[in-house]
Design an enzyme around this catalytic site. Structure first.
Site, PDB file in Angstrom:
ATOM      1  N   ASP A  29       0.828  -1.206   0.000  1.00 19.80           N
ATOM      2  CA  ASP A  29       0.000   0.000   0.000  1.00 19.80           C
ATOM      3  C   ASP A  29       0.865   1.261   0.000  1.00 19.80           C
ATOM      4  OD1 ASP A  29      -2.305   1.474   0.038  1.00 19.80           O
ATOM      5  OD2 ASP A  29      -2.725   1.185   2.165  1.00 19.80           O
ATOM      6  N   HIS A  46       2.354   3.171  -9.027  1.00 23.27           N
ATOM      7  CA  HIS A  46       2.237   1.719  -9.239  1.00 23.27           C
ATOM      8  C   HIS A  46       3.445   1.199 -10.042  1.00 23.27           C
ATOM      9  CE1 HIS A  46      -1.632   1.788  -7.427  1.00 23.27           C
ATOM     10  NE2 HIS A  46      -2.250   2.412  -8.409  1.00 23.27           N
ATOM     11  N   LEU A 140      11.795 -19.793  -4.901  1.00 29.03           N
ATOM     12  CA  LEU A 140      10.741 -19.033  -4.219  1.00 29.03           C
ATOM     13  C   LEU A 140       9.400 -19.187  -4.947  1.00 29.03           C
ATOM     14  CD1 LEU A 140      10.096 -16.533  -2.152  1.00 29.03           C
ATOM     15  CD2 LEU A 140      10.248 -15.194  -4.219  1.00 29.03           C
TER      16      LEU A 140
HETATM   17  C1  FPP Z   1      -2.250   0.003  -3.188  1.00 29.34           C
HETATM   18  O1  FPP Z   1      -1.715   1.312  -3.098  1.00 29.34           O
HETATM   19  C2  FPP Z   1      -1.646  -0.683  -4.330  1.00 29.34           C
HETATM   20  C3  FPP Z   1      -2.337  -1.291  -5.317  1.00 29.34           C
HETATM   21  C4  FPP Z   1      -3.799  -1.358  -5.371  1.00 29.34           C
HETATM   22  C5  FPP Z   1      -1.644  -1.912  -6.461  1.00 29.34           C
HETATM   23  C6  FPP Z   1      -0.369  -2.637  -6.103  1.00 29.34           C
HETATM   24  C7  FPP Z   1       0.383  -2.855  -7.352  1.00 29.34           C
HETATM   25  C8  FPP Z   1       1.730  -2.848  -7.433  1.00 29.34           C
HETATM   26  C9  FPP Z   1       2.650  -2.721  -6.277  1.00 29.34           C
HETATM   27  C10 FPP Z   1       2.408  -2.988  -8.723  1.00 29.34           C
HETATM   28  C11 FPP Z   1       2.589  -4.417  -9.107  1.00 29.34           C
HETATM   29  C12 FPP Z   1       1.446  -4.714  -9.919  1.00 29.34           C
HETATM   30  C13 FPP Z   1       1.169  -5.847 -10.540  1.00 29.34           C
HETATM   31  C14 FPP Z   1       0.029  -5.805 -11.427  1.00 29.34           C
HETATM   32  C15 FPP Z   1       1.908  -7.101 -10.360  1.00 29.34           C
HETATM   33  P1  FPP Z   1      -2.698   2.550  -3.256  1.00 29.34           P
HETATM   34  O2  FPP Z   1      -2.804   2.873  -4.694  1.00 29.34           O
HETATM   35  O3  FPP Z   1      -3.994   2.269  -2.592  1.00 29.34           O
HETATM   36  O4  FPP Z   1      -1.914   3.672  -2.495  1.00 29.34           O
HETATM   37  P2  FPP Z   1      -2.555   4.881  -1.674  1.00 29.34           P
HETATM   38  O5  FPP Z   1      -3.163   4.282  -0.426  1.00 29.34           O
HETATM   39  O6  FPP Z   1      -1.356   5.730  -1.356  1.00 29.34           O
HETATM   40  O7  FPP Z   1      -3.550   5.571  -2.549  1.00 29.34           O
END
Ligand code: FPP
Length: 256
Positions: A29, A46, A140
């Site tokens: 997150d 992302h 892994l």
């Molecule tokens: C949450 O942060 C994150 C996500 C919903 C997406 C996680 C994806 C990745 C780490 C990239 C890897 C992706 C794939 C497809 C393998 P948020 O966007 O809710 O952050 P915020 O709380 O700061 O808004």
């Protein structure tokens, strides 16, 4: 106090077994806030989140962690703006074409857990390609939870058990576990959530029953080896009793 300095540097041979989690599960997150701090669109966060993920896969692999499960797209993430959802879907295609060969060469085996019925054909094909390419690997085991929800997982496991003709009297925790999306993996030992929120958000509800929980303010794209080591050290310092009691030193001596 357990001395962790050697295996935290990657000296897996010297690790005390109980100090190293076999299975780590991560809610990645904070990508959106990371991007916002840089006056960039959320998808920028992302993209850097993907880079952080590839680094963490390497770090877990080097430490001898056997299973890593990451929450990449939840069943609830469809509520995000169309632009962000399509950006995340596109990131799957980019990620598979950019990193699959490298991960496969390292021996990483990839699994994808989640409801594929709502995911586009192209994205399903990319995940299928990642799974089949790495199916023979023994390093892994990386599970990407994608269009995944813990409640969905419990319901789909029940449906599959019923479809298999499992009789009510044969239903047990052990039997149902095999039908869960991560039926091939032991339950996570360590759950990490970055980004400062303190909740599980419908991730691995069944499997996290006895996981040690670690929450950090670090935003996911900033998560690095030092953060992983911190989480592992916190895990190693926890006293896991699984609902039992810790034997007193005199009981231990008597049974030795
Ligand atoms: C949450 O942060 C994150 C996500 C919903 C997406 C996680 C994806 C990745 C780490 C990239 C890897 C992706 C794939 C497809 C393998 P948020 O966007 O809710 O952050 P915020 O709380 O700061 O808004």
């Amino acid at each position: 106090m357990v001395d962790l300095s050697n295996f935290l540097r990657g000296g897996a041979a010297a690790k005390p077994d109980s100090a190293l989690p076999r299975h780590v599960a991560i809610v990645m997150d904070g990508n959106g806030r990371w991007a916002k701090k840089r006056f960039m669109p959320r998808i920028f966060g992302h993209k850097f989140g993907m880079e952080a993920l590839v680094r963490v896969i390497d770090d877990c692999h080097r430490r001898g962690i056997q299973y890593l499960t990451v929450y990449a797209f939840s069943s609830e993430n469809w509520k995000r703006p169309d632009e962000e959802v399509s950006g995340l879907m596109n990131l799957v295609l980019v990620g598979v074409s950019k990193y699959l060969a490298r991960l496969a060469d390292k021996g990483v085996r990839i699994h994808v857990a989640g409801d594929r019925s709502k995911v586009s054909e192209r994205v399903c094909q990319a995940w299928h390609h990642a799974e089949t390419t790495t199916a023979g690997n023994t390093g892994l085991e990386l599970t990407v939870a994608f269009n995944y929800g813990g409640r969905w997982d419990i319901v789909q496991a029940c449906k599959r058990a019923i479809a298999d003709g499992l009789a009510p009297e044969a239903l047990s925790e052990e039997a149902l576990s095999k039908y869960m999306a991560l039926g091939y993996a032991p339950d996570p030992d360590l759950f990490i959530r970055t980004g400062g929120e303190v909740r599980i958000s419908n991730f691995l509800l069944w499997q996290l029953a006895y996981a040690e929980l670690h929450f950090t303010d670090c935003l996911w794209p900033d998560f690095d080896e030092a953060e992983l080591d911190k989480a592992i050290a916190v895990f190693a310092s926890r006293d896991r009793r699984f609902g039992g009691v810790k034997p007193s030193p005199s009981t231990q001596e008597a049974s030795a």
